[in-house]
Design a protein around this motif. Structure first.
Motif, PDB file in Angstrom:
ATOM      1  N   HIS A   1      46.926  48.819  64.974  1.00 32.91           N
ATOM      2  CA  HIS A   1      48.042  49.556  65.138  1.00 32.91           C
ATOM      3  C   HIS A   1      47.944  50.804  66.097  1.00 32.91           C
ATOM      4  O   HIS A   1      46.901  51.452  66.205  1.00 32.91           O
ATOM      5  CB  HIS A   1      48.514  50.326  63.862  1.00 32.91           C
ATOM      6  CG  HIS A   1      49.002  49.296  62.795  1.00 32.91           C
ATOM      7  ND1 HIS A   1      50.494  48.869  62.546  1.00 32.91           N
ATOM      8  CD2 HIS A   1      48.322  48.571  61.528  1.00 32.91           C
ATOM      9  CE1 HIS A   1      50.524  48.027  61.629  1.00 32.91           C
ATOM     10  NE2 HIS A   1      49.322  47.982  60.904  1.00 32.91           N
TER      11      HIS A   1
ATOM     12  N   CYS B   1      44.425  48.646  60.036  1.00 31.82           N
ATOM     13  CA  CYS B   1      44.598  48.900  58.623  1.00 31.82           C
ATOM     14  C   CYS B   1      44.264  47.902  57.671  1.00 31.82           C
ATOM     15  O   CYS B   1      42.927  47.263  58.181  1.00 31.82           O
ATOM     16  CB  CYS B   1      46.362  48.548  58.554  1.00 31.82           C
ATOM     17  SG  CYS B   1      46.658  46.882  58.580  1.00 31.82           S
TER      18      CYS B   1
ATOM     19  N   GLU C   1      44.903  45.190  56.417  1.00 30.09           N
ATOM     20  CA  GLU C   1      45.332  43.969  56.533  1.00 30.09           C
ATOM     21  C   GLU C   1      44.362  42.934  57.418  1.00 30.09           C
ATOM     22  O   GLU C   1      44.594  41.860  57.383  1.00 30.09           O
ATOM     23  CB  GLU C   1      46.757  43.970  56.705  1.00 30.09           C
ATOM     24  CG  GLU C   1      47.638  44.294  55.899  1.00 30.09           C
ATOM     25  CD  GLU C   1      47.721  43.611  54.613  1.00 30.09           C
ATOM     26  OE1 GLU C   1      47.368  42.435  54.661  1.00 30.09           O
ATOM     27  OE2 GLU C   1      47.818  44.293  53.418  1.00 30.09           O
TER      28      GLU C   1
ATOM     29  N   CYS D   1      51.198  45.730  55.677  1.00 33.52           N
ATOM     30  CA  CYS D   1      50.813  47.163  55.169  1.00 33.52           C
ATOM     31  C   CYS D   1      51.925  48.148  55.255  1.00 33.52           C
ATOM     32  O   CYS D   1      51.902  49.185  54.524  1.00 33.52           O
ATOM     33  CB  CYS D   1      49.672  47.626  56.264  1.00 33.52           C
ATOM     34  SG  CYS D   1      50.160  48.451  57.673  1.00 33.52           S
TER      35      CYS D   1
ATOM     36  N   CYS E   1      53.810  43.904  59.929  1.00 30.00           N
ATOM     37  CA  CYS E   1      52.379  43.835  59.379  1.00 30.00           C
ATOM     38  C   CYS E   1      52.719  44.097  57.824  1.00 30.00           C
ATOM     39  O   CYS E   1      53.354  45.200  57.198  1.00 30.00           O
ATOM     40  CB  CYS E   1      51.544  45.016  60.005  1.00 30.00           C
ATOM     41  SG  CYS E   1      49.908  44.999  59.143  1.00 30.00           S
TER      42      CYS E   1
HETATM   43 ZN    ZN Z   1      49.036  47.117  59.223  1.00 25.80          ZN
END
Ligand code: ZN
Length: 428
Positions: free
Chosen positions: A261, A254, A256, A316, A314
């Motif tokens: 993931h 993602c 971040e 995100c 996370c």
């Molecule tokens: Zn993430």
């Protein structure tokens, strides 16, 4: 860096990507039971696996139960396909009903069934910033292997315009990227860097003359140095995805940048390759995947890749656990006191110390337990050895989760072609 407002936020499928862990488990349990029941009814190989394990499909009720089944290693697909051509009994539909058939190194036939979003990379592309209206240059091979097409198909679902550029041909690739105003690149990081070098040779400025904004990198390991090089030179965002020719998407990054993931539509286990047992967060083992695919019964498929998972939240908002990185291949790893160590881990560790010229890890049988010694050649003699030794021992313990000795040896002691990890344990 050029950033469009919506490019770097949002989800492809918010409900699924941000599902709570309890709901995720319920959903996966339900899919698992459906797939197991279907595979047992339609795949001769699946029936054989159940017979061999002495269990019935009803014994697999939850994702924790898959441990009762053996792992089908990628390499065993070669033997299975030879024994029962063309798909080793894993296909649940006649092969003249498939959409496509590929051949990958092995050799292994790979099926693609007639169903939408077969390779499941849409979520990954969305997380990497690809959006409707992007013009995307796909630079993986379209010849026999699924690479190029596997990544093209999901881009159509996202509404992107795709150029099936394939591999090589730098002149044409630069022309396409420049004159068509390509906004997204898909391929290997080393190839994007070569394209950049070639474009500069032709007098183009990578940020002024090209329109690239996003890139999706795969197949090769993306090091942080490579990522930084790509992002700074092109002024773009670089994100990577991990998958295999048999499975399609497995994990993706993602915005971040905290690891990849795990895809929502499969079960991923990190497994001790020797015992077949599932490992916990932070423990290195083989990536084993159970695919929710009715056409092709890949149940507990051993990818041969080593990784570990992190299930901390996370920022995100995606709730799936992450693979911080791929450590290497199982067949190159060595096991010591129950922990896998791989040359890529020790290389990364040693690269943090510029005073080290060369090193080798030697594993021996100790009196009480096996021992790991880092034999190190230094760049110069004017180094505080005691201090370096203490720092190294701390780094080894933190990175490898094992204690290791450090020994400084004279320059030239380690042979040119010496193995990074030398296992001197006597197995007799
Ligand atoms: Zn993430």
């Amino acid at each position: 860096m050029r950033r469009e407002s919506d490019r770097f936020s949002g989800y492809f499928n918010q409900a699924m990507e941000t599902i709570s862990s309890g709901e995720r488990e319920d959903y996966q349990n339900h899919l698992l039971r459906t797939i197991i029941e279907y595979a047992h009814r339609h795949s001769p190989r699946a029936r054989e696996i159940f017979r061999g394990a002495g269990i019935a499909p009803e014994d697999i009720r939850t994702i924790r139960d898959v441990e009762k089944l053996p792992i089908t290693e990628k390499t065993s697909l070669i033997t299975l396909q030879k024994k029962e051509p063309p798909f080793g009994g894993l296909l649940t539909t006649p092969h003249n009903r498939l959409r496509k058939i590929y051949l990958t190194p092995g050799p292994i036939f790979v099926p693609e069934a007639k169903q939408s979003r077969y390779w499941r990379w849409e979520t990954a592309f969305y997380a990497a910033g690809f959006r409707k209206g992007d013009i995307v240059q796909v630079t993986l091979s379209y010849h026999l292997t699924p690479g190029g097409w596997m990544l093209e198909e999901p881009l159509h679902s996202l509404g992107c315009t795709v150029i099936s550029a394939g591999v090589g041909n730098l002149d044409a690739q630069v022309k396409i990227m420049h004159e068509l105003g390509v906004t997204g690149f898909v391929g290997m990081p080393s190839f994007l860097l070569s394209l950049g070098d070639h474009a500069e040779k032709l007098g183009l400025d990578l940020q002024e003359d090209l329109s690239l904004e996003v890139s999706f990198l795969t197949i090769e390991l993306l090091t942080e140095a490579m990522r930084e090089g790509i992002e700074n030179r092109f002024g773009i965002v670089a994100r990577q995805g991990y998958g295999t020719a048999e499975v399609g998407a497995i994990a993706y990054e993602c915005m971040e940048n905290r690891g990849m993931h795990i895809a929502d539509d499969l079960i991923l286990e990190i497994v001790d390759p020797e015992t077949g047992k599932r490992l916990g967060p932070g423990e290195t083992g083989e990536v084993v995947v159970t695919l929710f695919n009715k056409a092709y019964s890949l149940i507990r498929f051993g990818t041969g890749d080593l990784s570990y998972y992190d299930d901390s939240p996370c920022p995100c908002g995606r709730t799936s656990a992450r693979l911080p990185r791929l450590v290497g291949r199982v067949d190159q790893a060595t096991k010591l006191r129950g922990v896998f160590i791989h040359p890529s881990q020790t290389d990364q560790l040693m690269s943090r110390y510029p005073e080290i010229k060369k090193y080798q890890v030697v594993i021996t049988r100790g009196e009480k337990s096996d021992e790991m010694t880092f034999q190190i050649e230094l760049e110069t003699e004017h180094i505080d050895e005691e201090r370096l030794k203490a720092n190294l021992q701390t780094s080894i313990r933190e990175t490898l989760k094992l204690r290791g000795k450090v020994e400084f040896i004279p320059k030239g002691s380690i042979l040119e072609r010496a193995k990074t990890i030398e296992d001197r344990r006597d197995w007799c």
